[in-house]
Design a protein around this motif. Sequence first.
Motif, PDB file in Angstrom:
ATOM      1  N   GLU A 125      -9.912  -7.698  -7.035  1.00  0.00           N
ATOM      2  CA  GLU A 125      -9.259  -6.469  -6.566  1.00  0.00           C
ATOM      3  C   GLU A 125      -9.932  -5.925  -5.307  1.00  0.00           C
ATOM      4  O   GLU A 125      -9.266  -5.360  -4.434  1.00  0.00           O
ATOM      5  CB  GLU A 125      -9.283  -5.387  -7.660  1.00  0.00           C
ATOM      6  CG  GLU A 125      -8.438  -5.712  -8.882  1.00  0.00           C
ATOM      7  CD  GLU A 125      -9.152  -6.621  -9.876  1.00  0.00           C
ATOM      8  OE1 GLU A 125      -8.514  -7.025 -10.870  1.00  0.00           O
ATOM      9  OE2 GLU A 125     -10.338  -6.946  -9.654  1.00  0.00           O
ATOM     10  N   GLU A 128      -8.681  -7.840  -2.433  1.00  0.00           N
ATOM     11  CA  GLU A 128      -7.323  -7.381  -2.120  1.00  0.00           C
ATOM     12  C   GLU A 128      -7.368  -6.105  -1.272  1.00  0.00           C
ATOM     13  O   GLU A 128      -6.609  -5.963  -0.305  1.00  0.00           O
ATOM     14  CB  GLU A 128      -6.545  -7.133  -3.403  1.00  0.00           C
ATOM     15  CG  GLU A 128      -5.111  -6.661  -3.176  1.00  0.00           C
ATOM     16  CD  GLU A 128      -4.390  -6.327  -4.469  1.00  0.00           C
ATOM     17  OE1 GLU A 128      -3.199  -5.973  -4.400  1.00  0.00           O
ATOM     18  OE2 GLU A 128      -5.016  -6.403  -5.549  1.00  0.00           O
ATOM     19  N   GLU A 132      -5.806  -5.532   2.488  1.00  0.00           N
ATOM     20  CA  GLU A 132      -4.928  -4.403   2.789  1.00  0.00           C
ATOM     21  C   GLU A 132      -5.472  -3.571   3.946  1.00  0.00           C
ATOM     22  O   GLU A 132      -4.715  -3.138   4.833  1.00  0.00           O
ATOM     23  CB  GLU A 132      -4.755  -3.528   1.550  1.00  0.00           C
ATOM     24  CG  GLU A 132      -3.910  -4.173   0.460  1.00  0.00           C
ATOM     25  CD  GLU A 132      -3.872  -3.341  -0.810  1.00  0.00           C
ATOM     26  OE1 GLU A 132      -4.646  -2.356  -0.906  1.00  0.00           O
ATOM     27  OE2 GLU A 132      -3.077  -3.677  -1.715  1.00  0.00           O
TER      28      GLU A 132
END
Length: 278
Positions: A125, A128, A132
Amino acid sequence: MTTYRLNRLFNPKSRRCFDVAIDHGFFNEFSFLSGIENIEKSVASVVGAAPDAVQLSVGQARHLQKIPGRFKPSLVLRIDVANVYGKQLPRKLYSRTIEDPIEQALRLDAACMCVNLFQIPGEPEVGEQCVENILRLKPACERYGMPLMIEPLVFQSNEKAGGYMVDGDEKKIIPLVRQAAELGADVIKADPTDNVNLYHKVVEAASGVPVLVRGGGKVSDREILQRTHDLLAQGVAGIVYGRNIIQHAKPAAITKALMAVVHDGLSVDAAFELIQQA
């Protein structure tokens, strides 16, 4: 337009960059403050040795930019903060950027912005979030001519290494460096590989994007000089060293010695002698 600011980052003679990272206080780890407890003094000492760039956070950039005159290092602005360091990780991990990063970088007259691209065992995560961040930043960087330095970091497990020691496996480093290039990096700040002789493969994976190599953990003077020499022979565009400079007994001397290797092709023995004589 990013070329104009990149020209301030790279030495006009060698076309290489030596960036001193002094942004460690951004990450809320006591051990990271060693050598930079008085950051104004640390910045002044490093600036006196005239590296090409100094990497600082938004709250500490003033210590560089308040220095008068044109002949001071360029600012590389660290624009993200994370809580992924330390042997015991918090319950919730994050990697977040400062607000309005391009605007803040422009106001601070930064030559480049630096953002992380983490690969942490068991924590996809956070990776990620990094992707982003980069996807959001890249169009704005292009719009305003602000170069984006992406820092792909392959972590060892936190239990083993406290989340800050380099995993030098080229099979992990190379794909993450390629991802940084695919995401639009203007400069890549990458881990060293365990086998320095393989580093040309990292440079190749960057697809023409200049690769600056991180210092990793603190090592002896001769080791860091030799590693720098060997990495340059593999085609890197420069180095970004932090603890090997700021935790050194003679930060200005080690900076000047490394500068001589990076820009003047000085031998390891001759550069080591510079430190001894300082």
